[in-house]
Design a protein around this motif. Structure first.
Motif, mmCIF file in Angstrom:
data_model
loop_
_atom_site.group_PDB
_atom_site.id
_atom_site.type_symbol
_atom_site.label_atom_id
_atom_site.label_comp_id
_atom_site.label_asym_id
_atom_site.label_seq_id
_atom_site.Cartn_x
_atom_site.Cartn_y
_atom_site.Cartn_z
ATOM 1 N N ILE A 1 0.839 -1.200 0.000
ATOM 2 C CA ILE A 1 0.000 0.000 0.000
ATOM 3 C C ILE A 1 0.877 1.254 0.000
ATOM 4 O O ILE A 1 0.640 2.207 -0.749
ATOM 5 C CB ILE A 1 -0.955 0.003 1.202
ATOM 6 N N PHE A 2 1.922 1.257 0.830
ATOM 7 C CA PHE A 2 2.815 2.413 0.878
ATOM 8 C C PHE A 2 3.578 2.580 -0.429
ATOM 9 O O PHE A 2 3.727 3.701 -0.935
ATOM 10 C CB PHE A 2 3.794 2.270 2.052
ATOM 11 N N ARG B 1 1.236 3.902 -3.024
ATOM 12 C CA ARG B 1 0.910 5.310 -2.786
ATOM 13 C C ARG B 1 2.015 6.206 -3.335
ATOM 14 O O ARG B 1 1.745 7.237 -3.966
ATOM 15 C CB ARG B 1 0.729 5.552 -1.284
ATOM 16 N N GLY C 1 1.852 5.958 -7.071
ATOM 17 C CA GLY C 1 0.697 6.716 -7.532
ATOM 18 C C GLY C 1 0.944 8.212 -7.495
ATOM 19 O O GLY C 1 0.499 8.949 -8.384
ATOM 20 N N GLU C 2 1.662 8.681 -6.472
ATOM 21 C CA GLU C 2 1.991 10.111 -6.388
ATOM 22 C C GLU C 2 2.825 10.538 -7.587
ATOM 23 O O GLU C 2 2.550 11.559 -8.236
ATOM 24 C CB GLU C 2 2.756 10.389 -5.096
ATOM 25 N N ALA D 1 -4.702 8.734 -9.987
ATOM 26 C CA ALA D 1 -4.948 8.942 -8.562
ATOM 27 C C ALA D 1 -6.156 8.134 -8.102
ATOM 28 O O ALA D 1 -6.126 7.460 -7.060
ATOM 29 C CB ALA D 1 -5.170 10.433 -8.281
ATOM 30 N N VAL E 1 -5.350 4.213 -8.265
ATOM 31 C CA VAL E 1 -4.461 3.752 -7.199
ATOM 32 C C VAL E 1 -5.218 3.633 -5.885
ATOM 33 O O VAL E 1 -5.089 2.648 -5.161
ATOM 34 C CB VAL E 1 -3.247 4.701 -7.055
ATOM 35 N N ARG E 2 -6.022 4.631 -5.563
ATOM 36 C CA ARG E 2 -6.814 4.570 -4.325
ATOM 37 C C ARG E 2 -7.725 3.351 -4.347
ATOM 38 O O ARG E 2 -7.863 2.631 -3.359
ATOM 39 C CB ARG E 2 -7.644 5.841 -4.172
ATOM 40 N N VAL F 1 -5.838 -0.194 -4.162
ATOM 41 C CA VAL F 1 -5.256 -0.474 -2.851
ATOM 42 C C VAL F 1 -6.283 -1.071 -1.904
ATOM 43 O O VAL F 1 -6.055 -2.116 -1.287
ATOM 44 C CB VAL F 1 -4.633 0.810 -2.254
ATOM 45 N N LEU G 1 -1.630 13.721 -5.867
ATOM 46 C CA LEU G 1 -1.828 12.642 -4.897
ATOM 47 C C LEU G 1 -0.581 12.621 -4.027
ATOM 48 O O LEU G 1 0.527 12.603 -4.539
ATOM 49 C CB LEU G 1 -1.991 11.296 -5.616
ATOM 50 N N MET H 1 1.834 11.167 -0.784
ATOM 51 C CA MET H 1 2.180 10.101 0.147
ATOM 52 C C MET H 1 1.935 10.601 1.557
ATOM 53 O O MET H 1 2.271 11.723 1.898
ATOM 54 C CB MET H 1 3.650 9.713 -0.032
ATOM 55 N N TRP H 2 1.329 9.743 2.375
ATOM 56 C CA TRP H 2 1.019 10.127 3.741
ATOM 57 C C TRP H 2 2.304 10.360 4.541
ATOM 58 O O TRP H 2 3.283 9.633 4.412
ATOM 59 C CB TRP H 2 0.190 9.044 4.440
#
Length: 474
Positions: free
Chosen positions: A63-64, A67, A70-71, A240, A243-244, A247, A401, A403-404
């Motif tokens: 997932i990371f 992400r 995807g960004e 974006a 990818v969401r 996941v 998008l 990354m957290w």
């Protein structure tokens, strides 16, 4: 033009018929395959009920990684995806090595997928040679991949949708089994979850680690979403959204399916020979389940084969446009399809099938070992590329998008991947995979250095042969 801006010429010339639902299903179609339907039994046998922990750890890591990918994909949608990001973020050598390593990995996977599907179908057609079945499949999918990208996307959408429908049905039946809502069944309780007296983790941390090795590669293929982004009508928004979506769907399908398996089945009954899906459906009393699951596995393999032909052809096309491959691989049809790249991928898919039959235990085994951990190298380069490019995308204002908790989760993901490699080093079979991949990576890197030196000299001698400029050249 900045080197991180999207090359307009690539988007103009490639087809642009893919929609968000196409991208989503392509990612699912490539990632949900025999690794889930058959390989889940291997993981359960290794870790017991604690395989849930293995899936959770691998799932979080992917997932990371997705992400981050995807960004970068939303900021700079190009068909080369992580190969291009490695090129501009790390160096020319990295783009070459990542691109051709990925191409090689998928080519070998193509052979395994088509061999597996052909073997099953041939068992239904006595008297028909397996090579004839394989030839029919490969020819059919070559035609599909040579069509307009919108037609390819639609075909893959419905192909992958069949697999998704099967898993949704399995989840519904599994939940009914867990709560004893089917005729003749009782609530399963936690007996199997606790290992039938052996404990939640009967093989301890080593079992969880072995399970992690067995399941992590099952998530491979999801990255094709960003490779396809350049052929969508609205690349930035489409990637974006896709990818969401991919996941959470992968998380639900994988984690949901494996949770039902460990709740319903004794962990000692699991193996790599019988699909846990079949075992669960047998308990539910569904007739003809074995034959049905054979059909599902064939569909899963062919769907993944179709998506991977697409992925290899677009990667070869992108590498050729960047001067990292023969220029003729970048030639497009009037529909915007890289015909030569598709045909080369199909040809080497045939070679891989031939190796499957000719040398199943020698050279093919070595090549497949190299493929086994190639994804780890690719994921590592994705993370490093992201760490190096994030600030540049921010400065250019192209981030759509994010990354957290950047950069903390990015560094944490890098640490997880390094820890994953450490786990592989503790396993003898996995060490062989790592060594094979390292040797293959070195060979590709050396070939890249030779190619660039030769190619650059030829370009200086014949300026008219210069390839179409990449973003960094403008």
């Amino acid at each position: 033009m900045s080197e991180t801006q999207r090359p307009a010429s690539e988007v103009e010339h490639l087809g642009s018929g893919l929609k968000v639902r196409h991208l989503t299903m392509m990612g699912l179609g490539s990632a949900i395959g025999a690794g889930l339907f058959l390989g889940s039994g291997v993981g359960i046998a290794a870790a017991g009920p604690a395989i849930i922990v293995s899936y959770l750890l691998a799932g979080v890591m992917i997932i990371f990684v997705m992400r981050m990918l995807g960004e970068m994909g939303a900021a700079l949608p190009v068909s080369g995806s992580f190969s291009h990001y490695a090129r501009i973020g790390i160096g020319r050598w990295a783009g070459f090595s990542m691109g051709w390593l990925y191409w090689f990995m998928l080519i070998m996977v193509l052979g395994v997928e088509i061999t597996g599907a052909s073997a099953i179908v041939q068992s239904w057609l006595p008297g028909v040679p397996q090579w004839v079945v394989a030839l029919g499949f490969v020819t059919f999918f070559a035609v599909v991949n040579l069509a307009q990208v919108a037609n390819f996307g639609e075909f893959e959408f419905w192909f992958a949708a069949l697999k998704v429908a099967v898993i949704v049905g399995f989840l519904i039946i599994g939940i009914l089994l867990v709560f004893g809502l089917l005729p003749g069944t009782e609530p399963v309780g936690t007996t199997h979850l606790l290992g039938d007296g052996d404990g939640f983790a009967p093989n301890g941390i080593a079992g969880v680690a072995a399970g992690l090795l067995a399941v992590a590669f099952a998530f491979g293929g999801i990255e094709i979403v960003t490779i396809a982004a350049a052929e969508s009508k609205d690349p930035e928004r489409s990637i974006a959204t896709a990818v969401r979506s991919v996941v959470w769907r992968i998380s639900v399908f994988y984690l949901g399916s494996i949770s039902i398996m460990v709740l319903v089945l004794p962990w000692t009954a699991a193996s790599g020979e019988t699909s846990p899906f079949v075992s669960v459906l047998d308990i539910a009393g569904i007739p003809y389940v074995s034959g049905f699951m054979e059909l599902v596995v064939v569909i899963a393999l062919l769907s993944a084969f179709n998506a991977n032909v697409y992925g290899t052809s677009r990667m070869a096309y992108s590498l050729a446009r960047g001067g990292d491959g023969p220029a003729w691989l970048s030639k497009l049809t009037h529909h915007g399809v890289p015909r030569n790249a598709v045909l080369v991928s199909v040809f080497f898919g045939f070679v891989s099938v031939w190796l499957n039959w000719l040398l199943p235990d020698t050279i093919l085994g070595i090549l497949l070992n190299a493929v086994g951990s190639a994804l780890i190298a690719i994921w590592l380069f994705i993370v490093v590329s992201h760490l190096r490019l994030r600030r540049r995308f921010e400065q250019e204002g192209t981030l759509r998008l994010r990354m957290w908790l950047f950069p903390y989760l990015s560094w944490f993901t890098l640490a997880m991947l390094i820890g994953f490699i450490a786990l592989m080093l503790s396993d003898s079979a996995a060490r062989v995979q790592l060594a094979s991949t390292f040797v293959l990576f070195l060979i590709i890197t050396v070939l890249g250095l030779i190619w660039h030196r030769t190619h650059d000299r030829a370009t200086l001698s014949h300026p008219s042969d210069r390839p179409a400029p990449r973003p960094r050249d403008r």
